[in-house]
Design a protein around this motif. Structure first.
Motif, PDB file in Angstrom:
ATOM      1  N   ARG A  17       0.836  -1.205   0.000  1.00 46.86           N
ATOM      2  CA  ARG A  17       0.000   0.000   0.000  1.00 46.86           C
ATOM      3  C   ARG A  17       0.876   1.263   0.000  1.00 46.86           C
ATOM      4  O   ARG A  17       0.610   2.211  -0.737  1.00 46.86           O
ATOM      5  N   ASP A  20       2.573   1.656  -3.376  1.00 48.26           N
ATOM      6  CA  ASP A  20       1.594   2.141  -4.346  1.00 48.26           C
ATOM      7  C   ASP A  20       1.304   3.625  -4.129  1.00 48.26           C
ATOM      8  O   ASP A  20       1.140   4.373  -5.090  1.00 48.26           O
ATOM      9  N   ARG A  23       4.141   5.471  -5.734  1.00 44.97           N
ATOM     10  CA  ARG A  23       4.034   5.375  -7.196  1.00 44.97           C
ATOM     11  C   ARG A  23       2.924   6.257  -7.728  1.00 44.97           C
ATOM     12  O   ARG A  23       3.100   6.942  -8.735  1.00 44.97           O
ATOM     13  N   GLN A  24       1.771   6.257  -7.054  1.00 45.47           N
ATOM     14  CA  GLN A  24       0.666   7.103  -7.496  1.00 45.47           C
ATOM     15  C   GLN A  24       0.997   8.579  -7.354  1.00 45.47           C
ATOM     16  O   GLN A  24       0.625   9.390  -8.208  1.00 45.47           O
TER      17      GLN A  24
END
Length: 104
Positions: A17, A20, A23-24
């Motif tokens: 999580r 991510d 990355r987002q």
């Protein structure tokens, strides 16, 4: 995670999580995500003062001007603390700063 000494746990990887999230943030153009990325090898954290990066190096590698880099570093520090990580720094005699990732 890997086992440390005396039964403690040392975080060596971001959770899926958290990874991510970084990355987002990068995908959306958030500068703090680019700063955190400089202290990662995939989801693995690059820990320790021997892997410190200068503020100039962070700005250059993240493609930011000095003011944007300072703001991004501040945001990356806050994100790190919220995830039980520490993006720490010290000031060099020439006035520049160096930053490294730690856990604890």
């Amino acid at each position: 995670m890997s086992a440390g000494t005396a039964g403690t746990q040392v975080i060596e990887f971001l959770s899926p999580r958290e990874y991510d999230d970084v990355r987002q943030a990068e995908t959306k153009g958030s500068d703090w995500g680019r700063v955190i990325r400089l202290f990662l090898d995939g989801p693995r954290l690059l820990l320790g003062w021997d892997l410190a990066r200068s503020d100039d190096e962070i700005a250059r590698l993240a493609g930011l001007d000095d003011a944007a880099a300072r703001r991004a570093i501040d945001e990356a520090v806050r994100w790190s603390v919220a995830h039980r990580l520490h993006l720490l720094g010290w000031q060099e005699p020439d006035g520049g700063w160096r930053y490294f990732m730690a856990v604890g």
